[in-house]
Design an enzyme around this catalytic site. Structure first.
Site, mmCIF file in Angstrom:
data_model
loop_
_atom_site.group_PDB
_atom_site.id
_atom_site.type_symbol
_atom_site.label_atom_id
_atom_site.label_comp_id
_atom_site.label_asym_id
_atom_site.label_seq_id
_atom_site.Cartn_x
_atom_site.Cartn_y
_atom_site.Cartn_z
ATOM 1 N N ARG A 149 0.799 -1.230 0.000
ATOM 2 C CA ARG A 149 0.000 0.000 0.000
ATOM 3 C C ARG A 149 0.826 1.271 0.000
ATOM 4 O O ARG A 149 0.281 2.353 0.123
ATOM 5 C CB ARG A 149 -1.007 -0.027 1.152
ATOM 6 C CG ARG A 149 -2.010 -1.135 0.930
ATOM 7 C CD ARG A 149 -3.159 -1.198 1.884
ATOM 8 N NE ARG A 149 -3.675 -2.546 1.791
ATOM 9 C CZ ARG A 149 -3.214 -3.581 2.504
ATOM 10 N NH1 ARG A 149 -2.304 -3.398 3.439
ATOM 11 N NH2 ARG A 149 -3.672 -4.782 2.296
ATOM 12 N N GLY A 209 -1.258 -12.028 8.671
ATOM 13 C CA GLY A 209 -1.048 -13.467 8.849
ATOM 14 C C GLY A 209 -2.059 -14.151 9.746
ATOM 15 O O GLY A 209 -1.965 -15.354 9.977
ATOM 16 N N ASN A 287 -8.761 -10.136 12.423
ATOM 17 C CA ASN A 287 -9.559 -11.225 12.985
ATOM 18 C C ASN A 287 -8.720 -12.081 13.927
ATOM 19 O O ASN A 287 -7.496 -12.106 13.842
ATOM 20 C CB ASN A 287 -10.101 -12.107 11.850
ATOM 21 C CG ASN A 287 -8.974 -12.661 10.997
ATOM 22 O OD1 ASN A 287 -8.474 -11.970 10.128
ATOM 23 N ND2 ASN A 287 -8.551 -13.890 11.254
ATOM 24 N N ASP A 332 -14.760 -12.945 10.643
ATOM 25 C CA ASP A 332 -13.621 -12.290 9.982
ATOM 26 C C ASP A 332 -13.832 -10.782 9.871
ATOM 27 O O ASP A 332 -13.531 -10.177 8.850
ATOM 28 C CB ASP A 332 -13.354 -12.900 8.596
ATOM 29 C CG ASP A 332 -12.061 -12.371 7.980
ATOM 30 O OD1 ASP A 332 -11.142 -12.026 8.743
ATOM 31 O OD2 ASP A 332 -11.988 -12.284 6.741
ATOM 32 N N LYS A 359 -15.381 -2.884 8.757
ATOM 33 C CA LYS A 359 -15.750 -4.024 7.920
ATOM 34 C C LYS A 359 -17.097 -4.593 8.341
ATOM 35 O O LYS A 359 -17.843 -5.126 7.518
ATOM 36 C CB LYS A 359 -14.644 -5.073 8.078
ATOM 37 C CG LYS A 359 -14.562 -6.113 7.005
ATOM 38 C CD LYS A 359 -13.300 -6.964 7.237
ATOM 39 C CE LYS A 359 -13.323 -8.192 6.339
ATOM 40 N NZ LYS A 359 -12.157 -9.070 6.595
ATOM 41 N N ASN A 420 -13.423 -2.013 3.271
ATOM 42 C CA ASN A 420 -12.177 -2.694 3.595
ATOM 43 C C ASN A 420 -11.044 -1.682 3.702
ATOM 44 O O ASN A 420 -11.254 -0.580 4.187
ATOM 45 C CB ASN A 420 -11.924 -3.818 2.581
ATOM 46 C CG ASN A 420 -11.153 -4.968 3.210
ATOM 47 O OD1 ASN A 420 -10.110 -4.755 3.826
ATOM 48 N ND2 ASN A 420 -11.651 -6.169 3.081
ATOM 49 N N TRP A 421 -9.840 -2.021 3.237
ATOM 50 C CA TRP A 421 -8.663 -1.169 3.446
ATOM 51 C C TRP A 421 -8.731 0.122 2.626
ATOM 52 O O TRP A 421 -7.988 1.053 2.910
ATOM 53 C CB TRP A 421 -7.396 -1.943 3.055
ATOM 54 C CG TRP A 421 -7.422 -2.314 1.607
ATOM 55 C CD1 TRP A 421 -7.923 -3.461 1.074
ATOM 56 C CD2 TRP A 421 -7.009 -1.509 0.509
ATOM 57 N NE1 TRP A 421 -7.845 -3.420 -0.294
ATOM 58 C CE2 TRP A 421 -7.283 -2.236 -0.678
ATOM 59 C CE3 TRP A 421 -6.431 -0.239 0.401
ATOM 60 C CZ2 TRP A 421 -7.004 -1.737 -1.943
ATOM 61 C CZ3 TRP A 421 -6.161 0.266 -0.869
ATOM 62 C CH2 TRP A 421 -6.445 -0.486 -2.015
ATOM 63 N N MET A 675 4.944 -19.364 -8.627
ATOM 64 C CA MET A 675 4.063 -20.494 -8.311
ATOM 65 C C MET A 675 4.749 -21.393 -7.281
ATOM 66 O O MET A 675 5.788 -21.979 -7.556
ATOM 67 C CB MET A 675 3.763 -21.275 -9.602
ATOM 68 C CG MET A 675 3.090 -22.621 -9.395
ATOM 69 S SD MET A 675 1.395 -22.503 -8.739
ATOM 70 C CE MET A 675 1.098 -24.243 -8.354
#
Ligand code: CA
Length: 702
Positions: A149, A209, A287, A332, A359, A420-421, A675
């Site tokens: 951000r 996380g 959360n 959440d 939220k 949200n953010w 990946m």
């Protein structure tokens, strides 16, 4: 399929972090006066509002108003706004950064925490810095795209937090690292997507996380040296190891069972704000781990300080106050949305407030000196998890219909939230807060202990394969939509709303030209009249916009800049029914009056429906197993129902890719492209089942 293997990886070192709230170091040296040419010091940041031509920090000013006093571009002239220049960035992933602008230079970030400096008038690249994060390794444990951000600017340095948990100070002139410190235990699934915040010579940084099982905290580093000054946790650790503070001991009384084995959550992944008047640091927490009450803390207690807004003393990180938006969270409902400071006249009394459009669907106004709840109202329709807030305390009154034990329920807002953010903006003259809201988002929660959580109670992102009547009920509900809301925080009601064709819209910029700028998920970048929401101007950015615009001056000319690039959770999961969305190559777009540049977006996507590239023998049972495994391990990046957004859509995989399928998924053959290898999580048979499912999806009609 063993979730425990994942857990072993995450918890190689099972010990709970001990060090916290270290003795405060002496305060950093104040910036010398006068500040040297080219330097951004404390005095300049404190007076950022008077510095109309620059955009010196995340929310432009410490109160996070994102309100520019510039008026060259206003409600009368905006019609003449055109593209001055654009810069293609080497990514199709989400772009969320706020560009920082100082002295004719834009500093911004792209996906994978790459930092750029551009000439703000011409777009010429001055330098780029790639922190070289181990992409396939970190991609495994980032819930919501490899985004960043933005940076902070201070003392001739540019500060960035990286996906692999480092805080790096770069020379603002050259992009060369000056110092580089790890802020995390790298054996745990921490990541950084948020911006660093400068506060009186310190750099504050949090991390993410909680979806994977970590213990949240925020840290302060000396801006000049990179030395750590303090670290404050948001949830208590193992009591046997001792509490770091009285605040942690009080919090522990609100937890039960062995919560610390899953880390507790409450990460500070966004929204750190500094209040120079009170010398407080504010932030919201994410959360808990696990998401679901039934799987955590014996279903008991408020679980402090998750899903909360906290104030700490900036000097030493000591707890000052907290306000929990969602006690004993079950849905959440991170409280990490942007925080905004203002002085509001409430009932004839001027209050120093802090505000959040949370939220969970409520707009909160708190006294920022002591955390007192002043008011809170639902800012979107259709909130079902709570009926209202207790008038005196702001504690939510939960709806029984949203309670979720072992039974599946539909709840609104869903985990995407009502907001949200994406940053909001404030026009102090009109007294309105502008924010991008998501209205009517629902989620069917069907948690299952055995299927979704391992022995350490670590969430591995897998919902039960529920196929009961609620599936049809959810499908029958009206589709959600997005809104730009002009909210009066004193009256706690909307002054006006603009309905979007897309659910997702970007951060907001307000200007003294009676304008509000905002982008949408379908790539439209729009200017509205701030007083009534009339649409005055629009531009097709060629790809969806999530990031907030900024505005600045170079040589007396006003510019507006915005990062365009759709990703994040909505882009990656690509929820059907969200209205038109536009994926593609990311770019930085800059506009000025009378400008008329244009660009041709690079082609992206597929013009023909998918067809299976190879055929395999697979039973319906194998394809069903593949569907479940895909949902657990692939969906977060390659999309719900194997319909991808910014990442490769696996239904279009070539025969060559299918021949290498196991080598890619288990062997890491495409690790250089980001990946990950999943050899610790999946067997060969399971990979073949996923492949059979992908091929079956390619054979279905679009
Ligand atoms: Ca979360």
């Amino acid at each position: 399929m063993s979730a425990r293997n994942l857990s072993k990886l995450l918890f190689v070192a099972a010990a709970v972090l001990v060090a916290a709230c270290e003795s405060p170091a002496p305060p950093a040296e104040p910036a010398s006066e006068p500040e040297p040419q080219g330097s951004v010091g404390d005095a300049r940041l404190l007076d950022a509002d008077a510095d109309a031509g620059n955009w010196l920090m995340y929310g432009r000013t410490y109160d996070e108003h994102r309100f520019s006093p510039l008026t060259q571009i206003d409600e009368n002239t905006v019609d003449d706004l055109g593209l001055a220049w654009h810069r293609e960035l080497d990514t199709t992933r989400g772009l969320e950064a706020t560009p920082i602008v100082y002295d004719g230079v834009i500093y911004t970030t792209s996906s994978w925490s790459v930092v750029y400096a551009f000439d703000a008038a011409s777009g010429e690249q001055l330098w780029a810095y790639d922190p070289q994060v181990d992409r396939p390794r970190v991609a495994r444990f980032i819930c919501c795209d490899v985004v960043n951000r933005g940076v902070a600017l201070y003392d001739n340095k540019v500060y960035v937090g990286t996906l692999d948990g480092r805080l790096v100070a770069l020379d603002a002139k050259t992009g060369t690292p000056v110092w580089d410190v790890s802020t995390i235990d790298t054996s745990k699934p921490y990541a950084i997507t948020g911006y660093p915040r400068i506060a009186d010579g310190k750099v504050l940084i949090g991390n993410a996380g909680a979806e994977y099982g970590v213990r949240g905290y925020v840290s302060a580093y000396d801006a000049l040296t990179g030395d750590r000054l303090w670290r404050t946790y948001t949830v208590p650790g193992n009591p046997e190891l001792g509490f770091e503070s009285d605040a942690m001991e009080r919090a522990a009384a609100t937890w039960h069972d062995e919560w610390w084995t899953a880390g507790g959550g409450g990460t500070v992944w966004e929204g750190i704000v500094y209040d120079p008047e009170l010398d407080f640091v504010y932030f919201g927490t994410g959360n808990p781990t696990a998401w679901y009450r039934a799987l955590r803390s014996d279903e008991l207690g408020d679980n402090l300080y998750v899903a909360s807004i906290l104030a700490l003393r900036a000097s030493d990180g000591e707890y000052v106050w907290h306000f929990q938006t969602t006690p004993n969270d079950n849905w959440d409902f991170d409280a990490t949305q942007p925080l905004m400071l203002a002085d509001l006249d409430l009932d004839g009394r001027e209050r120093r407030v802090i505000m959040q459009a949370s939220k969970n669907g409520f707009f909160y106004v708190l006294d920022r000196a002591n955390g007192e709840f002043l008011s809170g109202e639902q800012f979107v329709d259709g909130v079902t998890w709570a009926t209202s807030l207790e008038p005196d305390t702001g504690r939510p009154i939960e709806s029984p219909s949203a309670f979720m034990g072992a039974e599946a329920v539909i709840v609104s807002p869903g985990p995407r939230g009502a907001h949200n953010w994406n940053p909001m903006a404030f026009n102090p003259t009109l007294g309105l807060v502008y924010l991008g809201a998501k209205v009517g988002t629902q989620s069917l929660h069907a948690p299952d202990v055995e299927w979704m959580y391992d022995a350490n109670n670590v969430n591995i992102g897998r919902d039960r394969d529920y196929d009961g009547p609620l599936v049809a009920e959810l499908a029958a509900k009206p589709p959600p939509h997005g809104e730009l809301v002009a909210w009066n925080p004193v009256a706690q009601r909307a002054q006006w709303r603009v309905t979007h064709p897309t659910v997702d819209s970007g951060g907001v910029l307000a200007t003294a030209g009676n304008l509000v700028f905002q982008g949408r998920g379908d790539g439209q970048f729009i200017a509205y009249r701030a007083s009534d929401g009339a649409k005055l101007w629009e531009f097709d950015a060629g790809t969806g916009i999530m990031a907030p615009p900024v505005t600045y001056l170079v040589d007396g000319e006003q510019y507006v800049s915005v990062m365009a690039g759709l990703g994040g959770p909505e882009g990656l999961f690509n929820v059907p029914g969200d209205g038109p969305v536009e994926f593609g190559n990311g770019r930085l777009l800059t506009f000025a009056l009378g400008a008329s540049a244009s660009f041709e977006p690079r082609p992206f996507g597929h013009s023909e429906p998918p067809t299976p590239a190879i055929t395999v023998d697979a039973t319906p049972e194998t394809i069903e197993l593949g569907r479940e495994l895909y949902g657990a391990t692939c969906r977060r990046c390659h999309g719900t129902n194997a319909v991808a957004g910014p990442l490769p859509d696996l239904r279009y995989s070539t025969a060559g890719v299918h021949q290498q399928f196991e080598a890619i998924v288990l062997g890491g053959a495409l690790a250089p492209l980001g990946m990950p290898a999943f050899d610790d999580l999946l067997t060969s048979d399971e990979v073949r089942a996923i492949q059979a499912y992908v091929l079956a999806r390619a054979a279905e009609p679009e």
